[in-house]
Design an enzyme around this catalytic site. Structure first.
Site, PDB file in Angstrom:
ATOM      1  N   CYS A   1      58.942  50.285   3.061  1.00 47.93           N
ATOM      2  CA  CYS A   1      60.308  49.979   3.492  1.00 47.93           C
ATOM      3  C   CYS A   1      60.300  49.190   4.800  1.00 47.93           C
ATOM      4  O   CYS A   1      60.178  49.776   5.881  1.00 47.93           O
ATOM      5  CB  CYS A   1      61.119  51.261   3.639  1.00 47.93           C
ATOM      6  SG  CYS A   1      62.810  50.969   4.175  1.00 47.93           S
TER       7      CYS A   1
ATOM      8  N   CYS B   1      63.112  49.990   7.195  1.00 50.81           N
ATOM      9  CA  CYS B   1      62.948  51.244   7.956  1.00 50.81           C
ATOM     10  C   CYS B   1      61.901  51.095   9.060  1.00 50.81           C
ATOM     11  O   CYS B   1      62.097  51.575  10.168  1.00 50.81           O
ATOM     12  CB  CYS B   1      62.483  52.394   7.057  1.00 50.81           C
ATOM     13  SG  CYS B   1      63.190  52.461   5.425  1.00 50.81           S
ATOM     14  N   ASP B   2      60.791  50.478   8.747  1.00 47.46           N
ATOM     15  CA  ASP B   2      59.623  50.560   9.637  1.00 47.46           C
ATOM     16  C   ASP B   2      59.257  49.249  10.336  1.00 47.46           C
ATOM     17  O   ASP B   2      58.381  49.235  11.203  1.00 47.46           O
ATOM     18  CB  ASP B   2      58.398  51.031   8.831  1.00 47.46           C
ATOM     19  CG  ASP B   2      58.597  52.447   8.297  1.00 47.46           C
ATOM     20  OD1 ASP B   2      59.356  53.195   8.922  1.00 47.46           O
ATOM     21  OD2 ASP B   2      58.006  52.778   7.264  1.00 47.46           O
TER      22      ASP B   2
END
Ligand code: NDP
Length: 311
Positions: free
Chosen positions: A136, A139-140
């Site tokens: 992701c 997200c990261d």
């Protein structure tokens, strides 16, 4: 023979499931939620989440899920360990079997079983999960500010993630197994026109390299069998997702990729009283906040449906 009867049964414990539980509990539906195989869902495999509104300093995926669970329980949701092993949606009340033995008769069912990111299946990839390997970028990605990263895949997701990462990272390699990108023409053009994205066509990942600090490179094999190492700190998988819908095949309408088809803009499935929320019905956005929003809609629709039954 059922073991118990409930008004609202929620299957799955990601942001969609917990949000549905919060709303359903506050509407006095006494929801029962089964957490499934991975309590907290996909977010628990990410590290720091910086795009969930209300958390200006970010929050870990695990903490966000624990907070949502606590909120659901506080308002009366019955959150239980357990894996749904069978679902009979042929008539109401729906019969949901948990752990192969406990049968729940449910007036409404909210399916929030999510989707699972596909991985290549390499041992090294599993080893460095959460230490440089991620599925992701949204997200990261921010963890790799100014660093080099690689994205595996040649579809729209891979191109989108590479474009997103290119705005944060120093350099983005795309590792593409064929000699073309499968993505839409517009996404292909965007990738090709971005100076700090390099597409490595006809390359496969042989091994993710690293040390105790995490990922520091990837060993690739080219079409002619030659090997090379690229120096990266992040390794992002974007080779598709697999919706967790096996239980519902033949009962709910699924699209060709296996996602539950819902009435546009609503969580309604083809069966009245059965609703779907979160990634299990969303191949496009797949964000915690969109999943939470759809969980809210599913609970509101369950409440409305129960009112039509006169319960
Ligand atoms: P796709 O299935 O479209 O693409 C997957 C990519 O991963 C392909 O390039 C595929 O290669 C590659 N791949 C699969 N398995 C492996 C493997 N083992 N090793 C190396 N590469 C592998 O998935 P997406 O998630 O990109 O997209 C899913 C759907 O969502 C699509 O319909 C897409 O159009 C849509 N989408 C739309 C967006 C938008 O409109 N904004 C954004 C994101 C997705 P190969 O080509 O060789 O099979």
């Amino acid at each position: 023979m059922e073991n118990e009867s409930v008004k609202c049964l929620i299957i799955g414990s990601g942001p969609a499931g917990y949000t549905a539980a919060i709303y359903a509990a506050r509407a006095n539906l006494s929801p029962v939620l089964y957490e499934g195989l991975e309590p907290g869902g996909q977010l628990t495999t990410t590290t720091h989440i910086e795009n969930f509104p209300g958390h200006p300093n970010g929050i870990t995926g695990v903490q966000l899920m624990e907070d949502m669970k606590e909120q659901a329980v506080k308002y009366g949701a019955d959150v239980r360990f357990g894996i749904v092993t069978e679902a009979d949606l042929s008539h109401r009340p729906f019969r949901i079997t948990v752990d192969g033995r406990h049968v729940v008769a449910a007036e409404t069912v909210i399916i929030a079983t999510g989707a699972t990111a596909r991985y290549l299946g390499l041992e090294s990839e599993q080893y460095y999960k959460g230490m440089g390997v991620s599925a992701c970028a949204t997200c990261d990605g921010f963890l790799y500010k100014g660093k080099n990263v690689a994205v595996v895949g040649g579809g729209d997701t891979a191109c989108e993630e590479a474009s997103y990462l290119s705005t944060i990272c120093n350099k983005v390699y795309m590792i593409v197994r064929k000699n073309f990108l499968r993505a839409s023409k517009a996404m292909q053009a965007r990738v090709m026109e971005t100076p700090n994205i390099e597409v490595l066509f006809e390359h496969n990942t042989k091994q993710v390299l690293g040390d105790e600090a995490g990922v520091n490179g990837v060993l690739l094999t080219g079409a002619d069998g030659t090997e090379k190492v690229i120096d990266v700190d992040g390794f992002f998988l974007a080779i598709g997702h697999h919706p967790n819908t096996e239980l519902f095949k033949g009962q709910l309408t699924l699209d060709e990729a296996g996602y539950i088809v819902t009435e546009p803009g609503t969580p309604k499935t083809n069966i009245e009283g059965v609703f779907a929320a979160g990634d299990v019905q969303d191949p496009h956005y797949r964000q915690a906040i969109t999943a939470a929003g759809s969980g809210c809609k599913a609970a509101l629709e369950s409440e409305r449906y129960l009112m039509t039954l006169g319960d």
